[in-house]
Motif scaffolding. Structure first.
Motif: not given
Length: 207
Positions: A170-180
């Motif tokens: 699997a491929a996974m991405t985790e995003l928040t307003a700060a990390t973007m």
């Protein structure tokens, strides 16, 4: 919300389009037994993320399965794709997992192809090339890279991590307003790899 939805599509569509890239070169060794599947649970990371959409039966997910059926090195492939929101609120953060389970000859090739698929998304560029990690307690290699994606003139930063083993990938991405909005070189890929390993441990289930 629009940006988060686009990033979710980047992973699902990118993997579906390119997951089989290069698998014709996979090892001629026998297929492993089917011992594990991938679930799409209601929560991930100890309940921090709540399931927003289970896309495992979507058209994009079926493309993953169709590509696998026509490629060497993969047998009995089923898709597992989920989009999660932080605390039930996607404006605070989102986590997308796009993967598959079955019987795979070459886990390293699976991991590489998953990352290639994510990077193939329209408007995406590799900002930090793939790096291998071995998170504590994990029995697989996790490979992570950082993409940038142009959306309406705004460049967002998208870290992607992937794993592959004999039964799951699997491929996974985790995003928040700060990390973007981070400079790509400032992304903590060690932490991202550890998160991916934990997601794997929560999704991977004995058959």
């Amino acid at each position: 919300m629009v940006i988060l939805a686009i990033v979710g599509g980047l992973v699902a569509l990118g993997v579906a389009g390119s997951v089989m890239r290069g698998v014709e070169e996979s090892s001629g060794a026998g297929y492993p037994d089917a011992e594990y599947s991938l679930d799409v649970p209601k929560t991930l990371l100890g309940g921090r993320y709540e399931l927003a959409q289970d896309l495992s039966d979507s058209e994009d997910a079926r493309r993953i399965e169709d590509h696998a059926e026509g490629a060497s090195g993969y047998k009995d492939t089923k898709a597992a794709v989920g989009q999660y929101s932080l605390g039930g609120d996607a404006t605070q953060g989102t986590l997308v997992v796009s993967g598959m389970y079955g019987r795979f000859k070459n886990p390293d090739r699976t991991r590489e192809s998953l990352l290639n698929g994510a990077a193939a998304g329209e408007g995406s560029q590799i900002a930090v090339p793939p790096q291998d990690f071995h998170p504590d307690g994990a029995d697989v290699t996790v490979t992570c890279e950082v993409l940038t994606k142009d959306q309406g003139g705004t460049e967002i930063t998208v870290p992607i991590c992937a794993w592959g083993d004999g039964n799951t990938g699997a491929a996974m991405t985790e995003l928040t307003a700060a990390t973007m909005t981070l400079d790509p070189v400032e992304v903590d890929l060690d932490k991202a790899a550890a998160t991916a390993a934990r997601v794997r441990s929560e999704m991977r289930k004995p058959i």
